[in-house]
Design a protein around this motif. Structure first.
Motif, PDB file in Angstrom:
ATOM      1  N   GLN A 111       0.497  -1.677  -0.033  1.00  0.00           N
ATOM      2  CA  GLN A 111      -0.222   0.159  -0.029  1.00  0.00           C
ATOM      3  C   GLN A 111       0.668   0.966   0.031  1.00  0.00           C
ATOM      4  OE1 GLN A 111      -2.502  -0.570   3.296  1.00  0.00           O
ATOM      5  NE2 GLN A 111      -3.621  -2.332   2.401  1.00  0.00           N
ATOM      6  N   VAL A 112       2.005   1.162   1.155  1.00  0.00           N
ATOM      7  CA  VAL A 112       2.508   2.542   1.301  1.00  0.00           C
ATOM      8  C   VAL A 112       3.582   2.462   0.306  1.00  0.00           C
ATOM      9  CG1 VAL A 112       4.566   3.406   1.977  1.00  0.00           C
ATOM     10  CG2 VAL A 112       2.642   3.304   3.548  1.00  0.00           C
ATOM     11  N   ASN A 113       4.183   1.555  -0.597  1.00  0.00           N
ATOM     12  CA  ASN A 113       5.467   1.685  -1.319  1.00  0.00           C
ATOM     13  C   ASN A 113       4.695   1.075  -2.922  1.00  0.00           C
ATOM     14  OD1 ASN A 113       7.135   1.148   0.437  1.00  0.00           O
ATOM     15  ND2 ASN A 113       8.117  -0.603  -0.060  1.00  0.00           N
ATOM     16  N   LEU A 114       3.571   1.298  -2.932  1.00  0.00           N
ATOM     17  CA  LEU A 114       2.843   1.401  -4.788  1.00  0.00           C
ATOM     18  C   LEU A 114       1.338   1.678  -4.746  1.00  0.00           C
ATOM     19  CD1 LEU A 114       3.414  -0.310  -7.503  1.00  0.00           C
ATOM     20  CD2 LEU A 114       3.199  -1.789  -6.507  1.00  0.00           C
ATOM     21  N   THR A 115       0.198   1.250  -4.079  1.00  0.00           N
ATOM     22  CA  THR A 115      -0.427   2.055  -3.644  1.00  0.00           C
ATOM     23  C   THR A 115      -0.931   3.435  -4.273  1.00  0.00           C
ATOM     24  OG1 THR A 115      -1.518  -0.302  -3.377  1.00  0.00           O
ATOM     25  CG2 THR A 115      -3.334   1.859  -3.055  1.00  0.00           C
ATOM     26  N   SER A 116       0.133   3.763  -3.404  1.00  0.00           N
ATOM     27  CA  SER A 116       0.532   5.626  -3.030  1.00  0.00           C
ATOM     28  C   SER A 116       0.264   5.535  -4.167  1.00  0.00           C
ATOM     29  CB  SER A 116       1.510   5.979  -2.021  1.00  0.00           C
ATOM     30  OG  SER A 116       2.799   5.334  -2.488  1.00  0.00           O
ATOM     31  N   LEU A 117       1.318   5.138  -5.595  1.00  0.00           N
ATOM     32  CA  LEU A 117       1.835   5.780  -6.794  1.00  0.00           C
ATOM     33  C   LEU A 117       0.059   6.132  -7.698  1.00  0.00           C
ATOM     34  CD1 LEU A 117       4.694   4.975  -6.542  1.00  0.00           C
ATOM     35  CD2 LEU A 117       5.160   4.906  -8.281  1.00  0.00           C
ATOM     36  N   PHE A 118      -0.690   4.713  -7.462  1.00  0.00           N
ATOM     37  CA  PHE A 118      -1.817   4.644  -7.793  1.00  0.00           C
ATOM     38  C   PHE A 118      -3.006   6.824  -7.517  1.00  0.00           C
ATOM     39  CE2 PHE A 118      -6.004   3.771  -7.695  1.00  0.00           C
ATOM     40  CZ  PHE A 118      -6.376   3.615  -8.986  1.00  0.00           C
ATOM     41  N   CYS A 119      -2.950   6.546  -5.938  1.00  0.00           N
ATOM     42  CA  CYS A 119      -3.453   7.260  -5.962  1.00  0.00           C
ATOM     43  C   CYS A 119      -3.291   8.486  -6.234  1.00  0.00           C
ATOM     44  CB  CYS A 119      -3.942   7.430  -4.305  1.00  0.00           C
ATOM     45  SG  CYS A 119      -4.390   6.181  -3.761  1.00  0.00           S
ATOM     46  N   CYS A 120      -1.209   8.818  -6.028  1.00  0.00           N
ATOM     47  CA  CYS A 120      -1.738  10.328  -6.417  1.00  0.00           C
ATOM     48  C   CYS A 120      -1.333  10.731  -8.039  1.00  0.00           C
ATOM     49  CB  CYS A 120       0.095  10.376  -5.904  1.00  0.00           C
ATOM     50  SG  CYS A 120       0.125  10.877  -4.052  1.00  0.00           S
ATOM     51  N   CYS A 121      -0.859   9.455  -8.327  1.00  0.00           N
ATOM     52  CA  CYS A 121      -0.949   9.545 -10.436  1.00  0.00           C
ATOM     53  C   CYS A 121      -2.092  10.208 -10.471  1.00  0.00           C
ATOM     54  CB  CYS A 121       0.119   8.201 -10.703  1.00  0.00           C
ATOM     55  SG  CYS A 121       1.624   8.701 -10.904  1.00  0.00           S
ATOM     56  N   LYS A 122      -3.198   9.308  -9.746  1.00  0.00           N
ATOM     57  CA  LYS A 122      -4.661   9.255 -10.231  1.00  0.00           C
ATOM     58  C   LYS A 122      -5.327  10.847 -10.198  1.00  0.00           C
ATOM     59  CE  LYS A 122      -9.236   7.741 -10.098  1.00  0.00           C
ATOM     60  NZ  LYS A 122     -10.372   6.985  -8.203  1.00  0.00           N
ATOM     61  N   TYR A 123      -4.904  11.992  -9.204  1.00  0.00           N
ATOM     62  CA  TYR A 123      -5.046  12.752  -9.069  1.00  0.00           C
ATOM     63  C   TYR A 123      -3.694  13.798  -9.956  1.00  0.00           C
ATOM     64  CZ  TYR A 123      -8.936  10.602  -6.761  1.00  0.00           C
ATOM     65  OH  TYR A 123     -10.216   9.996  -6.182  1.00  0.00           O
ATOM     66  N   ALA A 124      -2.902  13.543  -9.536  1.00  0.00           N
ATOM     67  CA  ALA A 124      -2.570  14.303 -10.023  1.00  0.00           C
ATOM     68  C   ALA A 124      -2.354  14.683 -12.205  1.00  0.00           C
ATOM     69  CB  ALA A 124      -0.404  14.224 -10.086  1.00  0.00           C
ATOM     70  N   ILE A 125      -2.461  13.855 -12.557  1.00  0.00           N
ATOM     71  CA  ILE A 125      -2.572  13.264 -14.053  1.00  0.00           C
ATOM     72  C   ILE A 125      -3.493  14.047 -14.462  1.00  0.00           C
ATOM     73  CG2 ILE A 125      -2.647  11.682 -16.250  1.00  0.00           C
ATOM     74  CD1 ILE A 125      -1.573   9.903 -14.372  1.00  0.00           C
ATOM     75  N   PRO A 126      -4.351  14.145 -14.586  1.00  0.00           N
ATOM     76  CA  PRO A 126      -5.413  15.577 -15.704  1.00  0.00           C
ATOM     77  C   PRO A 126      -5.129  16.844 -15.452  1.00  0.00           C
ATOM     78  CG  PRO A 126      -6.774  13.859 -14.158  1.00  0.00           C
ATOM     79  CD  PRO A 126      -5.066  13.933 -13.175  1.00  0.00           C
ATOM     80  N   ALA A 127      -4.669  17.160 -14.839  1.00  0.00           N
ATOM     81  CA  ALA A 127      -4.220  18.928 -14.798  1.00  0.00           C
ATOM     82  C   ALA A 127      -3.072  19.007 -15.956  1.00  0.00           C
ATOM     83  CB  ALA A 127      -4.265  19.540 -13.476  1.00  0.00           C
ATOM     84  N   MET A 128      -2.214  18.131 -16.118  1.00  0.00           N
ATOM     85  CA  MET A 128      -0.643  18.076 -16.633  1.00  0.00           C
ATOM     86  C   MET A 128      -1.974  17.612 -17.635  1.00  0.00           C
ATOM     87  SD  MET A 128       1.670  15.708 -14.668  1.00  0.00           S
ATOM     88  CE  MET A 128       2.718  16.203 -12.584  1.00  0.00           C
ATOM     89  N   VAL A 129      -2.534  17.057 -18.116  1.00  0.00           N
ATOM     90  CA  VAL A 129      -3.055  16.017 -19.079  1.00  0.00           C
ATOM     91  C   VAL A 129      -3.662  17.905 -19.877  1.00  0.00           C
ATOM     92  CG1 VAL A 129      -4.834  14.755 -21.025  1.00  0.00           C
ATOM     93  CG2 VAL A 129      -3.236  14.001 -19.290  1.00  0.00           C
ATOM     94  N   GLN A 130      -4.432  18.654 -19.141  1.00  0.00           N
ATOM     95  CA  GLN A 130      -4.882  19.597 -19.295  1.00  0.00           C
ATOM     96  C   GLN A 130      -3.951  20.326 -19.764  1.00  0.00           C
ATOM     97  OE1 GLN A 130      -8.064  21.513 -16.971  1.00  0.00           O
ATOM     98  NE2 GLN A 130      -8.187  22.672 -17.800  1.00  0.00           N
ATOM     99  N   ASP A 131      -2.549  20.546 -18.943  1.00  0.00           N
ATOM    100  CA  ASP A 131      -2.128  21.709 -20.052  1.00  0.00           C
ATOM    101  C   ASP A 131      -0.914  20.814 -20.551  1.00  0.00           C
ATOM    102  OD1 ASP A 131      -3.003  23.668 -18.497  1.00  0.00           O
ATOM    103  OD2 ASP A 131      -1.117  23.509 -16.869  1.00  0.00           O
ATOM    104  N   GLN A 132      -1.084  19.646 -20.762  1.00  0.00           N
ATOM    105  CA  GLN A 132      -0.281  18.720 -21.955  1.00  0.00           C
ATOM    106  C   GLN A 132       1.509  18.751 -21.670  1.00  0.00           C
ATOM    107  OE1 GLN A 132      -0.686  17.025 -25.204  1.00  0.00           O
ATOM    108  NE2 GLN A 132      -2.195  16.821 -23.776  1.00  0.00           N
ATOM    109  N   SER A 133       1.590  18.983 -20.179  1.00  0.00           N
ATOM    110  CA  SER A 133       2.901  19.215 -19.422  1.00  0.00           C
ATOM    111  C   SER A 133       2.698  18.517 -18.203  1.00  0.00           C
ATOM    112  CB  SER A 133       3.257  20.410 -19.626  1.00  0.00           C
ATOM    113  OG  SER A 133       3.193  21.567 -18.426  1.00  0.00           O
ATOM    114  N   GLY A 134       3.961  18.246 -17.267  1.00  0.00           N
ATOM    115  CA  GLY A 134       4.258  18.076 -16.335  1.00  0.00           C
ATOM    116  C   GLY A 134       5.436  16.690 -15.894  1.00  0.00           C
ATOM    117  N   SER A 135       6.319  16.948 -15.281  1.00  0.00           N
ATOM    118  CA  SER A 135       6.321  15.016 -14.467  1.00  0.00           C
ATOM    119  C   SER A 135       6.192  14.403 -13.329  1.00  0.00           C
ATOM    120  CB  SER A 135       8.249  15.979 -14.578  1.00  0.00           C
ATOM    121  OG  SER A 135       9.383  15.253 -14.243  1.00  0.00           O
TER     122      SER A 135
END
Length: 244
Positions: A111-135
């Motif tokens: 959960q801490v080492n892998l599921t956290s990536l899923f959770c954080c990426c899921k909510y970070a990605i939409p705004a990055m896709v909207q701007d067509q940039s991010g890391s």
């Protein structure tokens, strides 16, 4: 020009703390997370704000809990607009025989080492896709590639991080978003204080560089990867002094 914002998980100590300092020095606005070390995180945020004159937002909670992560990104949006950079650093280890490990302990590492990536990426990605940039940068381990005896759950979780990195990079490359990972060797953090001085000396002798890496070296590499062209993506870059 509005400064970029970085969200760093596991930022109260070790590699995460060093990354926060390096990005503050580079002028980033900071959203800093840890699960329980509120006093340490608040102190770090205050110091970095006063030293580098950048906004610092502490966010206390478990990044393997989707409801917390959802709320955290809503707060980041209110404060900064969006997270331009996500650094998934939160992690725990477990040393011991697999047969002595409980299912609860196994699940917690995953959960801490892998599921956290899923959770954080899921909510970070939409705004990055909207701007067509991010890391997105994931902090992994050499054990994710070669495995470590008595660290099966940790090795499995970091192997998952490496595959997650490569797969998500392919998914997001058309949107101009880079996804990379740093596979750390032995870094001089509290995670390795479980070893005796003699065990640490023996371990350092196995490393061609003759020493443990420093959190500051990991932080310097993190900033350089995030600052690289977006064509650098899907890479798991090893930082281990030539060890593995």
């Amino acid at each position: 020009m509005k400064p970029k914002t970085v969200f760093i998980t596991g930022a109260s100590r070790g590699i995460g703390r060093a990354i926060a300092e390096k990005f503050a020095q580079a002028g980033y606005s900071l959203a800093l997370n840890c699960r329980v070390s509120r006093q340490e995180l608040d102190s770090l945020a205050c110091r970095l704000h006063n030293t580098f004159h950048v906004p610092c937002l502490p966010l206390i909670g478990d990044v393997s809990d989707e409801s917390f992560v959802n709320q955290a990104f809503q707060t980041i949006q209110q404060e900064f607009g969006k997270a331009d950079v996500l650094i998934n650093n939160a992690g725990i280890s477990h040393i011991g025989l697999l047969t002595d490990m409980s299912l609860e302990e196994w699940n917690r590492v995953i959960q801490v080492n892998l599921t956290s990536l899923f959770c954080c990426c899921k909510y970070a990605i939409p705004a990055m896709v909207q701007d067509q940039s991010g890391s997105i940068l994931n902090i992994s381990s050499v054990w994710g590639a070669v495995g470590a005896s008595c660290e099966v759950a940790y090795s499995a979780s970091k192997g998952g991080v490496n595959s997650f990195t490569k797969a998500l990079a392919k998914e997001l490359a058309p949107s101009g978003i880079s996804v990379n990972a740093i596979a750390c060797g032995v870094i001089d953090t509290s995670m390795n204080q479980c070893f005796s001085k003699e065990e640490q000396r023996q371990l350092a002798d196995e490393i061609p560089a003759g020493r443990f890496g420093s959190p500051e070296e990991a932080a310097e590499l993190a900033l350089s990867i995030v600052s690289a062209p977006s064509y650098l993506t899907g890479q798991v870059i090893t930082l281990d002094g030539g060890w593995q």
